[in-house]
Design a protein around this motif. Structure first.
Motif, mmCIF file in Angstrom:
data_model
loop_
_atom_site.group_PDB
_atom_site.id
_atom_site.type_symbol
_atom_site.label_atom_id
_atom_site.label_comp_id
_atom_site.label_asym_id
_atom_site.label_seq_id
_atom_site.Cartn_x
_atom_site.Cartn_y
_atom_site.Cartn_z
ATOM 1 N N HIS A 1 0.839 -1.207 0.000
ATOM 2 C CA HIS A 1 0.000 0.000 0.000
ATOM 3 C C HIS A 1 0.873 1.256 0.000
ATOM 4 N N ALA A 2 1.899 1.247 0.823
ATOM 5 C CA ALA A 2 2.790 2.403 0.914
ATOM 6 C C ALA A 2 3.583 2.600 -0.370
ATOM 7 N N LEU A 3 4.089 1.508 -0.950
ATOM 8 C CA LEU A 3 4.899 1.624 -2.160
ATOM 9 C C LEU A 3 4.076 2.098 -3.351
ATOM 10 N N GLY B 1 1.295 3.848 -3.245
ATOM 11 C CA GLY B 1 0.962 5.243 -2.995
ATOM 12 C C GLY B 1 2.115 6.173 -3.279
ATOM 13 N N LEU B 2 3.328 5.727 -2.936
ATOM 14 C CA LEU B 2 4.509 6.556 -3.184
ATOM 15 C C LEU B 2 4.747 6.743 -4.679
ATOM 16 N N TRP B 3 4.588 5.691 -5.447
ATOM 17 C CA TRP B 3 4.859 5.754 -6.882
ATOM 18 C C TRP B 3 3.838 6.615 -7.624
ATOM 19 N N ILE B 4 2.610 6.640 -7.175
ATOM 20 C CA ILE B 4 1.583 7.393 -7.916
ATOM 21 C C ILE B 4 1.205 8.698 -7.222
ATOM 22 N N MET B 5 2.002 9.118 -6.229
ATOM 23 C CA MET B 5 1.652 10.306 -5.453
ATOM 24 C C MET B 5 1.478 11.541 -6.333
ATOM 25 N N ILE B 6 2.407 11.762 -7.267
ATOM 26 C CA ILE B 6 2.315 12.941 -8.135
ATOM 27 C C ILE B 6 1.045 12.888 -8.962
ATOM 28 N N GLY B 7 0.707 11.723 -9.470
ATOM 29 C CA GLY B 7 -0.510 11.581 -10.247
ATOM 30 C C GLY B 7 -1.757 11.859 -9.425
ATOM 31 N N LEU B 8 -1.758 11.444 -8.152
ATOM 32 C CA LEU B 8 -2.919 11.683 -7.299
ATOM 33 C C LEU B 8 -3.117 13.169 -7.041
ATOM 34 N N ILE C 1 -3.205 5.536 -21.818
ATOM 35 C CA ILE C 1 -2.568 4.431 -21.087
ATOM 36 C C ILE C 1 -2.074 4.910 -19.734
ATOM 37 N N LEU C 2 -1.440 6.083 -19.698
ATOM 38 C CA LEU C 2 -0.902 6.604 -18.440
ATOM 39 C C LEU C 2 -2.017 6.849 -17.433
ATOM 40 N N MET C 3 -3.107 7.483 -17.873
ATOM 41 C CA MET C 3 -4.221 7.743 -16.966
ATOM 42 C C MET C 3 -4.851 6.440 -16.480
ATOM 43 N N ALA C 4 -4.945 5.455 -17.359
ATOM 44 C CA ALA C 4 -5.515 4.172 -16.962
ATOM 45 C C ALA C 4 -4.636 3.475 -15.926
ATOM 46 N N VAL C 5 -3.313 3.550 -16.107
ATOM 47 C CA VAL C 5 -2.393 2.948 -15.136
ATOM 48 C C VAL C 5 -2.570 3.596 -13.766
ATOM 49 N N PHE C 6 -2.654 4.925 -13.742
ATOM 50 C CA PHE C 6 -2.861 5.610 -12.478
ATOM 51 C C PHE C 6 -4.211 5.228 -11.867
ATOM 52 N N GLY C 7 -5.261 5.142 -12.690
ATOM 53 C CA GLY C 7 -6.570 4.787 -12.175
ATOM 54 C C GLY C 7 -6.605 3.382 -11.590
ATOM 55 N N ILE C 8 -5.981 2.433 -12.282
ATOM 56 C CA ILE C 8 -5.939 1.052 -11.780
ATOM 57 C C ILE C 8 -5.112 0.976 -10.504
ATOM 58 N N ALA C 9 -3.976 1.694 -10.476
ATOM 59 C CA ALA C 9 -3.134 1.699 -9.281
ATOM 60 C C ALA C 9 -3.873 2.310 -8.095
ATOM 61 N N ILE D 1 -6.685 1.645 -2.812
ATOM 62 C CA ILE D 1 -7.835 1.734 -1.909
ATOM 63 C C ILE D 1 -8.231 0.343 -1.414
ATOM 64 N N VAL D 2 -8.210 -0.633 -2.312
ATOM 65 C CA VAL D 2 -8.545 -1.999 -1.908
ATOM 66 C C VAL D 2 -7.568 -2.498 -0.844
ATOM 67 N N LEU D 3 -6.274 -2.243 -1.033
ATOM 68 C CA LEU D 3 -5.275 -2.635 -0.033
ATOM 69 C C LEU D 3 -5.529 -1.946 1.301
ATOM 70 N N GLY D 4 -5.946 -0.681 1.232
ATOM 71 C CA GLY D 4 -6.251 0.030 2.468
ATOM 72 C C GLY D 4 -7.388 -0.622 3.231
ATOM 73 N N TYR D 5 -8.424 -1.067 2.516
ATOM 74 C CA TYR D 5 -9.537 -1.728 3.186
ATOM 75 C C TYR D 5 -9.153 -3.121 3.694
#
Length: 463
Positions: free
Chosen positions: A211-213, A215-222, A380-388, A393-397
């Protein structure tokens, strides 16, 4: 005074510093937990619907191929004939709204009409074969991008869950908290990493660490999703517009008001092109569809060179025609001109090259958010961020579900963590919360709800 006499003071300061850091960490951890628990479902829906939206242009293109494309051979008929064909199809009661000429050979022209019962930014498009003048389709289209029913449904799901203005609150709530959840998660990861570095133990890849990793990789995208989503939200979007107006960062627009006696805009080198095209000939009558051809020629001669344009007739006698570029891909072509058809001249223009930098960045950010700025790569980039983000969120739950029997036992209440801060930190935090509450009203309202839940849980635990 000896050196040893300073030691207790230094030790006390160090202890106070550690306590302050622990209080901040407890507060951020509890807030991160609340965001995930209460706002997480809204973020999850936004991530899923947004991912579907950016992945479906090719599907939509195939699904509506008969409306979009034709196989006719030969020269295109004048726009006047194409508009007349669409008007004949719908009847005299139809209210013409705009025309989007075929952008290339093999594409159909869209003649768009206003109609009662349609939503904002919706119009009824009649697809006309520009060569044969056959009617190829009759669909409701939406927005500047002109998406068709499939993606319109996905857009509404992403924007408001198809619940109208009330539903817009869900996506704004998600965007309001997403950036803080991302930045707070990075800070919590950094603190946990600092503690682990002192222990020097190699940890397995647990759900918490994954979950942490992620989140770290997609932080800029979020943060990017959050910022661009808020620009066209309901409540926060109004605040953004107010700030942009005050700072002069507004997006330029053309004036469609015609003022008799005011000289037309000098077209410079384009005037020669107009003369070469025979545009000094007598003007068509006001109600003649041939004006579309005339207006298109004036716009082309005036520098509107994108393949995708939209021509709108005036709504009143003292208003100008408008021709705007609607190509949102790179390089961005969104110039707009207002045209006085009687005098065959451009009266106002708004060129993207002259936009303020902030207006350009917002335009690019929104288009990238929608997956159209850089074509397939952007999708593709937006889809990768959306899937990640969905996986995050699933990992958080999963983490919450596994630890739910001990909920609250190892996590300081938000109110208690706040009281553990120094008076200066508490005052600063209250001021920051008020500023954020004004800028992001739904964040402020939901924060009050978080505090209410937290106080009730705290009092219950105390009893």
């Amino acid at each position: 005074m000896t050196t040893q006499s300073f030691q207790p003071a230094r030790d006390g300061q160090a202890i106070a510093g550690r306590q302050s850091v622990m209080a901040w960490q407890a507060l951020l951890m509890r807030l991160h937990f609340y965001i995930g628990l209460f706002v997480g479902p809204f973020i999850l829906v936004a991530a899923l619907t947004g991912t579907l939206y950016v992945l479906t242009p090719q599907i939509e293109s195939r699904l509506y191929a008969s409306q979009l494309y034709n196989s006719s051979q030969g020269p295109a008929q004048p726009l006047a004939a194409q508009v007349a064909a669409a008007q004949a199809f719908l009847g005299p009661q139809a209210r013409l709204f705009a025309v989007r000429p075929a952008k290339a050979d093999g594409w159909n022209t869209r003649v768009m009409f206003s109609q009662k019962g349609l939503g904002d930014s919706e119009s009824r498009a009649i697809f006309v074969d520009p060569v044969s003048l056959q009617i190829k389709g009759d669909l409701i289209v939406y927005g500047t991008s002109g998406v068709l029913p499939l993606r319109t449904t996905l857009d509404y799901l992403h924007r408001n869950l198809m619940l109208g203005e009330l539903g817009r609150n869900y996506s704004e709530l998600a965007a309001s908290w997403l950036w803080l959840a991302a930045l707070g998660g990075v800070w919590l990861w950094w603190r946990a990493r600092s503690r682990s570095a002192r222990v020097a133990v190699r940890r397995p890849l647990t759900a918490r660490r994954l979950h942490a990793l992620v989140g770290l990789w997609i932080m800029i995208g979020l943060v990017f999703f959050s910022a661009t989503g808020l620009t066209w939200s309901r409540w926060a979007g109004e605040r953004v517009s107010q700030v942009r107006t005050q700072l002069g960062w507004i997006t330029p627009s053309v004036s469609t008001q015609l003022q008799p006696g005011v000289p037309a805009m000098d077209m410079g080198e384009h005037a020669e092109h107009m003369a070469a095209q025979g545009m000094s000939m007598p003007m068509p009558a006001a109600g003649d569809p041939a004006r579309f051809d005339l207006v298109q020629s004036i716009a082309r001669a005036g520098g509107i060179d994108a393949s995708e344009i939209e021509i709108r007739p005036p709504r009143a006698a003292n208003q100008a025609w408008t021709v705007r570029e609607v190509d949102r891909s790179w390089p961005t072509q969104v110039d707009t001109v207002a045209i006085d058809a009687d005098r065959m001249s451009i009266t106002s223009r708004a060129d993207f090259a002259s936009f303020p930098l902030i207006a350009k960045l917002i335009r690019w950010g929104v288009d990238a958010h929608m997956g159209v700025l850089f074509g397939l790569a952007n999708q593709i980039l937006m889809a990768v961020f959306g899937i990640a983000l969905t996986g995050l969120i699933v990992l958080g739950y999963v983490m919450w579900w596994r630890r739910r029997p001990a909920a609250g036992s190892g996590l300081a209440p938000l109110t208690g963590a706040f009281l553990g801060l120094s008076p200066v930190s508490r005052a600063s935090l209250v001021l920051l919360a008020m500023l954020l509450g004004w800028s992001l009203p739904l964040m402020g309202a939901s924060l009050l709800l978080f505090l209410l839940v937290d106080v009730l849980r705290w009092k219950r635990a105390s009893r």
